[in-house]
Design an enzyme around this catalytic site. Sequence first.
Site, PDB file in Angstrom:
ATOM      1  N   LYS A 115       0.940  -1.138  -0.005  1.00  0.00           N
ATOM      2  CA  LYS A 115       0.095   0.005  -0.011  1.00  0.00           C
ATOM      3  C   LYS A 115       0.958   1.283  -0.082  1.00  0.00           C
ATOM      4  O   LYS A 115       0.354   2.460  -0.483  1.00  0.00           O
ATOM      5  CB  LYS A 115      -1.053  -0.114   1.185  1.00  0.00           C
ATOM      6  CG  LYS A 115      -1.962  -1.202   0.837  1.00  0.00           C
ATOM      7  CD  LYS A 115      -3.433  -0.655   1.531  1.00  0.00           C
ATOM      8  CE  LYS A 115      -4.419  -1.803   0.836  1.00  0.00           C
ATOM      9  NZ  LYS A 115      -5.743  -1.887   1.690  1.00  0.00           N
ATOM     10  N   LYS A 197      -3.686 -10.041  -6.599  1.00  0.00           N
ATOM     11  CA  LYS A 197      -4.799 -10.477  -5.987  1.00  0.00           C
ATOM     12  C   LYS A 197      -6.145  -9.424  -6.645  1.00  0.00           C
ATOM     13  O   LYS A 197      -5.647  -8.208  -6.686  1.00  0.00           O
ATOM     14  CB  LYS A 197      -4.703 -10.156  -4.533  1.00  0.00           C
ATOM     15  CG  LYS A 197      -5.847 -10.199  -3.606  1.00  0.00           C
ATOM     16  CD  LYS A 197      -5.565  -9.758  -2.089  1.00  0.00           C
ATOM     17  CE  LYS A 197      -5.863  -8.259  -1.909  1.00  0.00           C
ATOM     18  NZ  LYS A 197      -6.867  -8.224  -0.577  1.00  0.00           N
ATOM     19  N   LYS A 200     -10.793  -4.728  -4.253  1.00  0.00           N
ATOM     20  CA  LYS A 200     -12.117  -3.831  -4.418  1.00  0.00           C
ATOM     21  C   LYS A 200     -11.590  -2.477  -4.736  1.00  0.00           C
ATOM     22  O   LYS A 200     -12.360  -1.757  -5.552  1.00  0.00           O
ATOM     23  CB  LYS A 200     -13.051  -3.898  -3.377  1.00  0.00           C
ATOM     24  CG  LYS A 200     -12.335  -3.639  -1.959  1.00  0.00           C
ATOM     25  CD  LYS A 200     -13.646  -3.194  -0.808  1.00  0.00           C
ATOM     26  CE  LYS A 200     -13.606  -4.349   0.350  1.00  0.00           C
ATOM     27  NZ  LYS A 200     -12.259  -4.105   1.070  1.00  0.00           N
TER      28      LYS A 200
HETATM   29  N1  AQP Z   1      -8.813 -11.596  -3.893  1.00  0.00           N
HETATM   30  C1  AQP Z   1      -9.161 -12.208  -2.499  1.00  0.00           C
HETATM   31  N2  AQP Z   1      -9.090 -13.440  -2.420  1.00  0.00           N
HETATM   32  C2  AQP Z   1      -9.740 -14.081  -1.426  1.00  0.00           C
HETATM   33  N3  AQP Z   1     -10.172 -13.284  -0.160  1.00  0.00           N
HETATM   34  C3  AQP Z   1      -9.908 -11.842  -0.192  1.00  0.00           C
HETATM   35  N4  AQP Z   1     -10.447 -11.004   0.720  1.00  0.00           N
HETATM   36  C4  AQP Z   1      -9.865  -9.794  -0.082  1.00  0.00           C
HETATM   37  N5  AQP Z   1      -9.536  -9.902  -1.108  1.00  0.00           N
HETATM   38  C5  AQP Z   1      -9.502 -11.176  -1.278  1.00  0.00           C
HETATM   39  C6  AQP Z   1     -10.470 -11.070   1.991  1.00  0.00           C
HETATM   40  O1  AQP Z   1     -11.644 -10.252   2.174  1.00  0.00           O
HETATM   41  C7  AQP Z   1     -11.873  -9.946   3.660  1.00  0.00           C
HETATM   42  C8  AQP Z   1     -11.991  -8.432   3.605  1.00  0.00           C
HETATM   43  O2  AQP Z   1     -10.935  -7.860   3.198  1.00  0.00           O
HETATM   44  P1  AQP Z   1     -10.814  -6.399   3.530  1.00  0.00           P
HETATM   45  O3  AQP Z   1     -11.892  -5.284   3.024  1.00  0.00           O
HETATM   46  O4  AQP Z   1     -10.516  -6.301   4.984  1.00  0.00           O
HETATM   47  O5  AQP Z   1      -9.322  -5.866   2.973  1.00  0.00           O
HETATM   48  P2  AQP Z   1      -8.307  -6.525   1.888  1.00  0.00           P
HETATM   49  O6  AQP Z   1      -8.098  -7.623   2.203  1.00  0.00           O
HETATM   50  O7  AQP Z   1      -7.365  -5.380   1.563  1.00  0.00           O
HETATM   51  O8  AQP Z   1      -9.674  -6.554   0.550  1.00  0.00           O
HETATM   52  P3  AQP Z   1      -9.329  -5.657  -0.868  1.00  0.00           P
HETATM   53  O9  AQP Z   1     -10.586  -5.979  -1.504  1.00  0.00           O
HETATM   54  O10 AQP Z   1      -8.066  -5.884  -1.315  1.00  0.00           O
HETATM   55  O11 AQP Z   1      -9.746  -4.237  -0.338  1.00  0.00           O
HETATM   56  P4  AQP Z   1      -8.758  -2.926  -0.621  1.00  0.00           P
HETATM   57  O12 AQP Z   1      -8.680  -3.082  -2.315  1.00  0.00           O
HETATM   58  O13 AQP Z   1      -9.363  -1.744   0.004  1.00  0.00           O
HETATM   59  O14 AQP Z   1      -7.368  -3.105  -0.024  1.00  0.00           O
HETATM   60  C9  AQP Z   1     -10.473 -10.412   4.378  1.00  0.00           C
HETATM   61  O15 AQP Z   1     -10.654 -11.596   4.918  1.00  0.00           O
HETATM   62  C10 AQP Z   1      -9.647 -10.765   3.047  1.00  0.00           C
HETATM   63  O16 AQP Z   1      -8.750 -11.786   3.086  1.00  0.00           O
END
Ligand code: AQP
Length: 334
Positions: A115, A197, A200
């Site tokens: 990040k 990965k 969102k």
């Molecule tokens: N691509 C993924 N595959 C499997 N699990 C995933 N998770 C996120 N992306 C994937 C799981 O979703 C839960 C919530 O995630 P989060 O919102 O706490 O943050 P994150 O992991 O940083 O998810 P994003 O989508 O990548 O958000 P941004 O883009 O804002 O950083 C967690 O249990 C995560 O493991």
Amino acid sequence: MEDKKKVIFSGAQPSGKLSIGNYIGALKNWVDLQNDYDCYYCVVDMHAITVRQEPAELRRRTLETLAIYMACGIDPEKVTLFVQSHVPAHAELSWVLGCYTMFGELSRMTQFKEKSRKYENNINAGLFTYPVLMAADILLYNADLVPVGVDQTQHIELARNIAQRFNQVYSPTFVVPEGYVTKAGAKIMSLQDPEKKMSKSDPNPNANVNILDSRDDIIRKFKRAVTDSEACIKYDPARPGIANLMSIYSVFTGKSFEEIEREFDGVGYGDFKLAVGEACADTLAPIQERFNQLIADKDYLDSVMKNGAEKAARTAYRTLSKVYKKVGFLPYVR
Ligand code: AQP
């Protein structure tokens, strides 16, 4: 006497539209676990501000995220469902735990490194101490298990280290939590770059499929998914595009990789991608329908948030007062 149920904590950030990565890696498992565990499910809005958010948008997304949890099948009568910033104990415990977390430990966190590269103009201290707040989220509720995608396992390991350190310095205070990562779909990859990965907050809208995307958008995004030139549907981790699509199809249909290989023997990528898109859209359709009903009922969502926060706060403040006592804070005599 009935055995005490094990405790689960998990959450997602309202930092964007929830994707099928969030659904497969987290939400779907939360629903499966809610009958057998004492579950705390949280919309972690405080984590979301480690990246700049537009305030009105954050408010809207926080409510939508809560409604998505429920639309996916989370039952607020069975679990404690709440918004993180409604329970101030998260921030309070986070401060204390920060004093039991080493700078070096936080510097090693992959998410911080990633990040920091992604948001190079806003490498704030919150981005750095994010895992401490996450440890507070988990330890406040004495969670035994934390269902997450594989990307979060390093943070769970840190939460364990912090809990163990605190327990050793004082006396047993925190339950040392375990990560709960299911094999199928532990890491769903971007449709545009299958080495990365699915996230969102990816600026490329074709890279992720959102839980609320229309059927047409879902099918279009899968049709455009990056694969390779081998043109055969066979599971091989060395072919990440096809492996990712097979994982997604497997989760949405319940079919094994062998069954999928047999089903698409001799079939081209175009037909396979269409089948994945249709399976995904079919699964999401009833969720979207429930979401539309829930989001129209703001009073009901408000009451869910209020009840959830009150219930969460009761447990959280029991833990926090134990912690305050152990570190030597004077009791506040009212
Ligand atoms: N691509 C993924 N595959 C499997 N699990 C995933 N998770 C996120 N992306 C994937 C799981 O979703 C839960 C919530 O995630 P989060 O919102 O706490 O943050 P994150 O992991 O940083 O998810 P994003 O989508 O990548 O958000 P941004 O883009 O804002 O950083 C967690 O249990 C995560 O493991």
